[in-house]
Design an enzyme around this catalytic site. Structure first.
Site, PDB file in Angstrom:
ATOM      1  N   ARG A  29       1.000  -1.434   0.164  1.00  0.00           N
ATOM      2  CA  ARG A  29       0.298   0.122  -0.262  1.00  0.00           C
ATOM      3  C   ARG A  29       1.143   1.261   0.213  1.00  0.00           C
ATOM      4  O   ARG A  29       0.297   2.302   0.475  1.00  0.00           O
ATOM      5  CB  ARG A  29      -1.206   0.175   1.459  1.00  0.00           C
ATOM      6  CG  ARG A  29      -1.706  -0.970   1.217  1.00  0.00           C
ATOM      7  CD  ARG A  29      -3.197  -1.345   0.684  1.00  0.00           C
ATOM      8  NE  ARG A  29      -3.907  -1.834   0.836  1.00  0.00           N
ATOM      9  CZ  ARG A  29      -5.408  -1.384   1.555  1.00  0.00           C
ATOM     10  NH1 ARG A  29      -5.646   0.000   1.717  1.00  0.00           N
ATOM     11  NH2 ARG A  29      -6.306  -2.348   1.707  1.00  0.00           N
ATOM     12  N   ARG A  33      -3.007   7.242   1.256  1.00  0.00           N
ATOM     13  CA  ARG A  33      -3.362   8.321   2.644  1.00  0.00           C
ATOM     14  C   ARG A  33      -2.734   8.948   3.155  1.00  0.00           C
ATOM     15  O   ARG A  33      -2.775  10.036   3.050  1.00  0.00           O
ATOM     16  CB  ARG A  33      -4.801   8.119   3.004  1.00  0.00           C
ATOM     17  CG  ARG A  33      -5.992   7.950   1.880  1.00  0.00           C
ATOM     18  CD  ARG A  33      -7.107   7.551   2.735  1.00  0.00           C
ATOM     19  NE  ARG A  33      -6.465   5.808   3.630  1.00  0.00           N
ATOM     20  CZ  ARG A  33      -7.847   5.343   4.150  1.00  0.00           C
ATOM     21  NH1 ARG A  33      -8.506   5.687   4.017  1.00  0.00           N
ATOM     22  NH2 ARG A  33      -7.238   3.877   3.783  1.00  0.00           N
ATOM     23  N   ASP A  79      -7.298  -2.148  -6.968  1.00  0.00           N
ATOM     24  CA  ASP A  79      -7.529  -2.653  -5.270  1.00  0.00           C
ATOM     25  C   ASP A  79      -8.497  -4.635  -5.339  1.00  0.00           C
ATOM     26  O   ASP A  79      -8.502  -4.863  -6.578  1.00  0.00           O
ATOM     27  CB  ASP A  79      -8.949  -1.945  -5.189  1.00  0.00           C
ATOM     28  CG  ASP A  79      -9.135  -2.441  -3.120  1.00  0.00           C
ATOM     29  OD1 ASP A  79      -8.391  -1.381  -2.316  1.00  0.00           O
ATOM     30  OD2 ASP A  79     -10.116  -2.969  -2.728  1.00  0.00           O
ATOM     31  N   TYR A 155     -15.307 -11.117   0.968  1.00  0.00           N
ATOM     32  CA  TYR A 155     -15.986  -9.876   1.062  1.00  0.00           C
ATOM     33  C   TYR A 155     -17.081 -10.030   0.256  1.00  0.00           C
ATOM     34  O   TYR A 155     -17.858  -9.452   0.836  1.00  0.00           O
ATOM     35  CB  TYR A 155     -14.911  -8.240   0.198  1.00  0.00           C
ATOM     36  CG  TYR A 155     -13.809  -7.762   1.450  1.00  0.00           C
ATOM     37  CD1 TYR A 155     -13.770  -7.361   2.018  1.00  0.00           C
ATOM     38  CD2 TYR A 155     -12.289  -8.448   0.965  1.00  0.00           C
ATOM     39  CE1 TYR A 155     -13.198  -6.459   2.718  1.00  0.00           C
ATOM     40  CE2 TYR A 155     -11.007  -8.306   2.227  1.00  0.00           C
ATOM     41  CZ  TYR A 155     -11.419  -7.652   3.145  1.00  0.00           C
ATOM     42  OH  TYR A 155     -10.623  -6.825   3.704  1.00  0.00           O
TER      43      TYR A 155
HETATM   44  O1  CP3 Z   1      -0.383   1.158  -2.885  1.00  0.00           O
HETATM   45  C1  CP3 Z   1      -0.871  -0.345  -3.278  1.00  0.00           C
HETATM   46  O2  CP3 Z   1      -0.374  -1.168  -2.459  1.00  0.00           O
HETATM   47  C2  CP3 Z   1      -1.630  -0.358  -4.099  1.00  0.00           C
HETATM   48  C3  CP3 Z   1      -2.718  -0.246  -3.946  1.00  0.00           C
HETATM   49  C4  CP3 Z   1      -3.915  -1.255  -3.518  1.00  0.00           C
HETATM   50  C5  CP3 Z   1      -5.194  -0.930  -2.498  1.00  0.00           C
HETATM   51  N1  CP3 Z   1      -5.609  -1.760  -1.755  1.00  0.00           N
HETATM   52  C6  CP3 Z   1      -5.047   0.117  -2.345  1.00  0.00           C
HETATM   53  C7  CP3 Z   1      -6.461   0.876  -1.962  1.00  0.00           C
HETATM   54  C8  CP3 Z   1      -3.434  -2.925  -2.736  1.00  0.00           C
HETATM   55  C9  CP3 Z   1      -2.423  -3.473  -2.657  1.00  0.00           C
HETATM   56  C10 CP3 Z   1      -4.756  -3.622  -2.253  1.00  0.00           C
HETATM   57  C11 CP3 Z   1      -4.841  -4.242  -1.852  1.00  0.00           C
HETATM   58  C12 CP3 Z   1      -6.533  -4.915  -0.811  1.00  0.00           C
HETATM   59  N2  CP3 Z   1      -7.450  -3.335  -0.753  1.00  0.00           N
HETATM   60  C13 CP3 Z   1      -6.550  -5.020   0.129  1.00  0.00           C
HETATM   61  C14 CP3 Z   1      -4.968  -6.408  -0.189  1.00  0.00           C
HETATM   62  C15 CP3 Z   1      -3.827  -5.902   0.999  1.00  0.00           C
HETATM   63  C16 CP3 Z   1      -4.399  -5.333   2.807  1.00  0.00           C
HETATM   64  O3  CP3 Z   1      -4.547  -4.515   3.267  1.00  0.00           O
HETATM   65  O4  CP3 Z   1      -4.823  -6.696   3.168  1.00  0.00           O
HETATM   66  C17 CP3 Z   1      -7.955  -5.786   0.943  1.00  0.00           C
HETATM   67  C18 CP3 Z   1      -7.924  -6.580   1.677  1.00  0.00           C
HETATM   68  C19 CP3 Z   1      -8.288  -4.575   0.132  1.00  0.00           C
HETATM   69  C20 CP3 Z   1      -9.750  -4.063   0.463  1.00  0.00           C
HETATM   70  C21 CP3 Z   1     -10.215  -2.634   0.842  1.00  0.00           C
HETATM   71  N3  CP3 Z   1      -9.633  -1.581  -0.272  1.00  0.00           N
HETATM   72  C22 CP3 Z   1      -9.945  -1.992   1.112  1.00  0.00           C
HETATM   73  C23 CP3 Z   1     -10.647  -3.049   3.389  1.00  0.00           C
HETATM   74  C24 CP3 Z   1     -10.174  -1.047   1.707  1.00  0.00           C
HETATM   75  C25 CP3 Z   1     -10.831   0.095   3.104  1.00  0.00           C
HETATM   76  C26 CP3 Z   1      -9.655   0.270   4.097  1.00  0.00           C
HETATM   77  C27 CP3 Z   1      -8.585   1.376   4.224  1.00  0.00           C
HETATM   78  O5  CP3 Z   1      -7.871   0.900   3.897  1.00  0.00           O
HETATM   79  O6  CP3 Z   1      -9.084   2.628   3.690  1.00  0.00           O
HETATM   80  C28 CP3 Z   1      -9.917  -0.765   0.275  1.00  0.00           C
HETATM   81  C29 CP3 Z   1      -9.616   0.348   0.437  1.00  0.00           C
HETATM   82  C30 CP3 Z   1      -8.619   1.183  -0.382  1.00  0.00           C
HETATM   83  N4  CP3 Z   1      -7.351   0.779  -0.954  1.00  0.00           N
HETATM   84  C31 CP3 Z   1      -7.744   2.870  -0.201  1.00  0.00           C
HETATM   85  C32 CP3 Z   1      -6.063   2.742  -0.558  1.00  0.00           C
HETATM   86  C33 CP3 Z   1      -5.425   3.300  -1.356  1.00  0.00           C
HETATM   87  C34 CP3 Z   1      -8.148   3.460   0.464  1.00  0.00           C
HETATM   88  C35 CP3 Z   1      -8.783   4.446  -0.279  1.00  0.00           C
HETATM   89  C36 CP3 Z   1      -9.083   5.740  -0.148  1.00  0.00           C
HETATM   90  O7  CP3 Z   1      -7.753   5.991  -0.761  1.00  0.00           O
HETATM   91  O8  CP3 Z   1      -9.865   6.549  -0.411  1.00  0.00           O
END
Ligand code: CP3
Length: 349
Positions: A29, A33, A79, A155
């Site tokens: 990630r 943010r 994502d 999910y």
């Molecule tokens: O930089 C990177 O790693 C690439 C982008 C990336 C995102 N999500 C962007 C994201 C990657 C590799 C993911 C993987 C992901 N997404 C996982 C597996 C890794 C982990 O953390 O366990 C999972 C479970 C998700 C599902 C997901 N997406 C959740 C649970 C959430 C909400 C929680 C949160 O952090 O807000 C997201 C949203 C998300 N995915 C954001 C980002 C940057 C935040 C949303 C935003 O910026 O508005």
């Protein structure tokens, strides 16, 4: 397996089984943010999904962390929930709450999943990858990814995130045959998705099984290891040269079985795995990646320095990729990331 030819990319070098001093470094990630420039781009689009579906912007935020930090890899900004979206489910990201999906409750809902058109709905990701790889230097490979079928299923069935993945676990226990249909569909879609990411320019793949830790051993084998193995088999048949990193988060000692059976080329380790155990049980078999506590990167200071040095001293002599044990937290100070990169790259605080 050890190779004799040298590869310039430290990440590819580590994935080929060689030790590097210093080790390659990237952060799960790493786009997100905690970066003001990410929040700026994010504020220009109505929804997170729109950001993932707009290749110019997704490419920009993929590259942002590389402009600030000497990371050894980029990871495509997207994502894991792009797959349910591609299968025709409604996917939203609610500010301060997380993802929300219309839940898949039964066999009837399974029949409604739309395979037709999935490739079109994923096309923006491939376009993002093309934009990014045109900008990246040769030594910085782009990582493509997907969620593992089990994690994505949690999910889809729950309709969002959950503490205990109860809805998916209950379905898998009560009606394993129908749950298998969902997993099979995710295996097929995810394998095609990964292969297409490679065709677009990804040079490494990672499979995120964030909720692998919620299953006991028999179910872990059936719902985490076997589907991952099936994806890896399909990927290897199409693009044999591309290394696949598996990340079975929370699997504890079952990580060893995962490494032996899933066919992955390297394993991501979460924060809870002891580093000595990782060295003795996992690194003997495959290159390892991890496993700094993301909260230590928030806290900084002597605790961070001590832990980074322990990880480097224990795992740095073998094939190793420095990373966090889970995704970077939004409240992470940028100075701490700069400090971490300096510490890993020079050994000096
Ligand atoms: O930089 C990177 O790693 C690439 C982008 C990336 C995102 N999500 C962007 C994201 C990657 C590799 C993911 C993987 C992901 N997404 C996982 C597996 C890794 C982990 O953390 O366990 C999972 C479970 C998700 C599902 C997901 N997406 C959740 C649970 C959430 C909400 C929680 C949160 O952090 O807000 C997201 C949203 C998300 N995915 C954001 C980002 C940057 C935040 C949303 C935003 O910026 O508005």
């Amino acid at each position: 397996m050890l190779h004799t030819t040298s590869i310039e990319s430290p990440l590819l070098n580590a994935l080929a089984g060689r030790a590097n001093t210093p080790p390659p470094l990237w952060l799960m990630r790493q786009a997100g943010r905690y970066l003001p420039e990410y929040r700026e781009v994010r504020s220009k689009v109505a929804s997170f999904l729109d950001l993932c579906r707009t290749p110019e912007l997704a490419a920009e935020v993929t590259l942002q962390p590389l402009r600030r930090f000497a990371f050894d890899a980029a990871i495509v900004f997207s994502d894991i929930l792009m797959i349910p979206y591609a299968l025709g489910r409604k996917v939203e990201f609610i500010e301060g709450e997380g993802p929300r999906l219309d839940p898949v409750k039964d066999a009837k809902d399974l029949e409604r999943l739309k395979l037709a058109g999935a490739a079109d709905r994923l096309a923006p990701v491939y376009e993002t990858i093309e934009h990014v790889t045109a900008e990246l230097p040769e030594v910085v490979p782009l990582i493509g990814f997907c969620g593992a079928p089990w994690t994505v299923a949690t999910y889809m069935v729950e309709g969002g995130g959950s503490k205990d993945q109860a809805a998916a676990r209950a379905w898998a226990y009560r009606e394993p045959d129908t749950f298998q249909h969902l997993i099979d569909l995710l295996v097929e879609t995810s394998a095609q998705y990964l292969i297409a990411q490679v065709k677009a320019g990804a040079r490494v793949l990672q499979i995120f099984d964030s909720w692998a830790g919620s299953l006991p051993e028999d179910e872990f084998a059936r719902w985490c290891i076997v589907p991952t193995r099936d994806i890896v088999k399909r990927v290897k048949a199409a693009v044999p040269e591309v290394p696949v990193i598996g990340f079975p988060r929370g699997s504890g000692p079952l990580a060893e079985r995962y490494v032996k059976e899933a066919g992955v080329d390297a394993v991501g380790c979460d924060t809870a795995l002891p580093v000595d155990w990782i060295r003795d049980r996992l690194q003997k078999i495959v290159p390892v990646q991890g496993n700094l506590d993301p909260l230590l990167l928030v806290a900084g200071g002597p605790a961070l320095e001590t832990r980074v040095k322990t990880i480097l001293a224990t795992l740095g002599k073998g094939a190793f990729i420095f990373n966090l044990g889970h995704g970077i937290l939004p409240e992470t100070p940028i100075e701490n990331v700069e400090y971490l990169v300096r510490l890993v790259k020079t050994g000096q605080a």
